[in-house]
Design a protein around this motif. Sequence first.
Motif, mmCIF file in Angstrom:
data_model
loop_
_atom_site.group_PDB
_atom_site.id
_atom_site.type_symbol
_atom_site.label_atom_id
_atom_site.label_comp_id
_atom_site.label_asym_id
_atom_site.label_seq_id
_atom_site.Cartn_x
_atom_site.Cartn_y
_atom_site.Cartn_z
ATOM 1 N N TRP A 180 0.831 -1.203 0.000
ATOM 2 C CA TRP A 180 0.000 0.000 0.000
ATOM 3 C C TRP A 180 0.872 1.264 0.000
ATOM 4 N N ILE A 181 0.366 2.322 -0.583
ATOM 5 C CA ILE A 181 0.978 3.671 -0.593
ATOM 6 C C ILE A 181 2.450 3.599 -1.002
ATOM 7 N N TYR A 182 2.727 2.810 -2.036
ATOM 8 C CA TYR A 182 4.093 2.676 -2.549
ATOM 9 C C TYR A 182 4.459 3.936 -3.339
ATOM 10 N N PRO A 183 5.706 4.456 -3.260
ATOM 11 C CA PRO A 183 6.860 3.933 -2.515
ATOM 12 C C PRO A 183 7.044 4.557 -1.140
ATOM 13 N N VAL A 184 6.130 5.487 -0.755
ATOM 14 C CA VAL A 184 6.303 6.204 0.517
ATOM 15 C C VAL A 184 6.386 5.235 1.691
ATOM 16 N N SER A 185 5.482 4.241 1.722
ATOM 17 C CA SER A 185 5.450 3.286 2.833
ATOM 18 C C SER A 185 6.751 2.494 2.937
ATOM 19 N N VAL A 186 7.305 2.118 1.791
ATOM 20 C CA VAL A 186 8.553 1.340 1.784
ATOM 21 C C VAL A 186 9.715 2.192 2.283
ATOM 22 N N ILE A 187 9.796 3.426 1.821
ATOM 23 C CA ILE A 187 10.889 4.319 2.234
ATOM 24 C C ILE A 187 10.836 4.570 3.743
ATOM 25 N N ILE A 188 9.636 4.856 4.252
ATOM 26 C CA ILE A 188 9.488 5.122 5.686
ATOM 27 C C ILE A 188 9.878 3.899 6.511
ATOM 28 N N THR A 189 9.390 2.717 6.104
ATOM 29 C CA THR A 189 9.697 1.479 6.834
ATOM 30 C C THR A 189 11.187 1.197 6.838
ATOM 31 N N ALA A 190 11.836 1.350 5.685
ATOM 32 C CA ALA A 190 13.275 1.101 5.590
ATOM 33 C C ALA A 190 14.057 2.064 6.484
ATOM 34 N N LEU A 191 13.680 3.343 6.480
ATOM 35 C CA LEU A 191 14.376 4.342 7.302
ATOM 36 C C LEU A 191 14.193 4.057 8.796
ATOM 37 N N ILE A 192 13.001 3.578 9.171
ATOM 38 C CA ILE A 192 12.756 3.247 10.579
ATOM 39 C C ILE A 192 13.654 2.097 11.022
ATOM 40 N N PHE A 193 13.706 1.023 10.217
ATOM 41 C CA PHE A 193 14.571 -0.111 10.565
ATOM 42 C C PHE A 193 16.034 0.327 10.648
ATOM 43 N N LEU A 194 16.476 1.153 9.688
ATOM 44 C CA LEU A 194 17.852 1.639 9.694
ATOM 45 C C LEU A 194 18.113 2.486 10.936
ATOM 46 N N GLY A 195 17.160 3.368 11.270
ATOM 47 C CA GLY A 195 17.314 4.213 12.450
ATOM 48 C C GLY A 195 17.414 3.403 13.729
ATOM 49 N N LEU A 196 16.614 2.335 13.830
ATOM 50 C CA LEU A 196 16.654 1.482 15.020
ATOM 51 C C LEU A 196 17.978 0.729 15.126
ATOM 52 N N PHE B 263 23.242 0.642 18.160
ATOM 53 C CA PHE B 263 24.704 0.751 18.228
ATOM 54 C C PHE B 263 25.126 1.725 19.330
ATOM 55 N N PHE B 264 24.339 2.806 19.499
ATOM 56 C CA PHE B 264 24.671 3.802 20.509
ATOM 57 C C PHE B 264 24.211 3.384 21.901
ATOM 58 N N ASP B 265 23.019 2.775 21.990
ATOM 59 C CA ASP B 265 22.442 2.433 23.288
ATOM 60 C C ASP B 265 22.974 1.121 23.867
ATOM 61 N N ASP B 266 23.300 0.177 22.994
ATOM 62 C CA ASP B 266 23.781 -1.131 23.462
ATOM 63 C C ASP B 266 24.875 -1.625 22.517
ATOM 64 N N PRO B 267 26.045 -0.945 22.508
ATOM 65 C CA PRO B 267 27.101 -1.280 21.548
ATOM 66 C C PRO B 267 27.641 -2.704 21.675
ATOM 67 N N THR B 268 27.640 -3.246 22.884
ATOM 68 C CA THR B 268 28.168 -4.614 23.069
ATOM 69 C C THR B 268 27.324 -5.631 22.315
ATOM 70 N N SER B 269 25.997 -5.570 22.516
ATOM 71 C CA SER B 269 25.105 -6.497 21.810
ATOM 72 C C SER B 269 25.157 -6.278 20.305
ATOM 73 N N ALA B 270 25.259 -4.992 19.898
ATOM 74 C CA ALA B 270 25.316 -4.676 18.469
ATOM 75 C C ALA B 270 26.554 -5.289 17.821
ATOM 76 N N MET B 271 27.692 -5.171 18.492
ATOM 77 C CA MET B 271 28.934 -5.730 17.946
ATOM 78 C C MET B 271 28.874 -7.259 17.900
ATOM 79 N N LEU B 272 28.327 -7.866 18.960
ATOM 80 C CA LEU B 272 28.182 -9.325 18.968
ATOM 81 C C LEU B 272 27.262 -9.783 17.839
#
Length: 463
Positions: free
Chosen positions: A408-424, A429-438
């Motif tokens: 639905w609402i392509y491509p806006v929905s895809v761009i927003i979802t991808a940016l959210i996953f990337l942001g998380l 990496f900043f909040d829990d760098p040990t787990s991120a590195m592992l």
Amino acid sequence: MSTENNLQQVTSEKTEFKREIGVFGGVSIIGGIMVGSGIFYLGSYVIERTGMNLGLSLICWIIGGLISLMGGLCYAELGSAMPRAGGRLLYLNEAYHPSVGFLAGFTDWLLGGPGSVAAIAIALPTALRFFIDINDTGIKVFAIVLIIGLTIYNCFGVKLASILQNVSMIAKLIPIVIIMCGALFLGKITPDLSLASASEAAAASGGNIITMIAFAVVASLWAYEGWTNLNTVAEEVKNPRKNLPLALIIGIGGITILYTLFNFSIFKVLTHEEITNMIGEGNFYLGTAVAKKLFGSAGAIIVTVGMVLAMFGSLNGLIMAQPRMYYAMAEEGHFFKSYKKLHPKYKVPTTAIIIQGVISIILVMSRNLDELTTLVVFTGMIFNFLTVLAVPICRKKFPNIERPYKVWIYPVSVIITALIFLGLVVNTFFDDPTSAMLGCIVPVIGVFFYIYFDKKLKKEEKR
């Protein structure tokens, strides 16, 4: 780029598997895996990460659900166009390169699948501590027995596994609904859902409101974890081009509503002070406190039954779904050949199921619940980000393949979802760098495995 023959194969509905999963079965797999122990205790982590702001915690649950739903819609388009076993491994292969799909599958094989199985297997007997005096060793022994039992059961075919999933899905919803409805109708507290204190809490922790929300959403995403698993059994879904998207939308949408209402119902029974004190003392099971307050000693039994059934269903669903991804890795030539062998009678990848059980047992013995959940969520977000981006890539690379369902609402929905996953991912990496590195170490190890299997495959093709 895929060859024409390979593209025809991944978009075909012909299969050696048995297509025995309907829409309700698909919803049961999604709900059975997603609605686990998290519904009873993860609300505490979300509240804690939002500076004890109840209103903001509910917003984070809704955001987590919307992220999962938008991701699910992307998976629905890819899965209906390529209704084969393997899920995102297959989509990453086609969109990028077989090495990318392999790394996703390898990470799931070594960490994601077994890690989720191990975490839930540990959480289930932990919930029984209210009734049984069981130490940490006893919990791990209990978890191992559970894994062995369900692993053996799933070797007898997807139909039996799906029946158990359907039954456990209905059974676990009964105590959850009793607690939720009881709290909504009998609770006398009017919770303060204003966001006034959120900015102050963020400033006190040295951050800002956006990073605080992101950190809390990551906690909620563990409760939503599991919606990707239906696509791994796409080759066993009846009429997958129609039923796969339908099951994803119903399953993820319904569970978002369930989680939000369940957490709101807690606020109708427990005061903000009671919630703060419980979390401060390390007692994260707010749902148990609600049930006790409403129904007395019977409430403790209701909530424990609910937790056990919820986790049992999640455990069975994961053991059923994940091995299909390992099967797909072997099928395309980049994994151990034994993984692509289906049982002659039951038509399930027996070796993949058994080895997953073995790795899960090793993780039970070596890690704790908190470490496992953080690692699984982080690595999942990385590959979910890449899979969401696979939607526009596949549209461009394969414009002529049949797409019964489109995002639905392509491509806006895809761009927003991808940016959210990337942001998380970046935020973790900043909040829990040990787990991120592992979490990053496992895909790096996977590179060497891919090189080995790729060289082996090329040698065999030359013969």
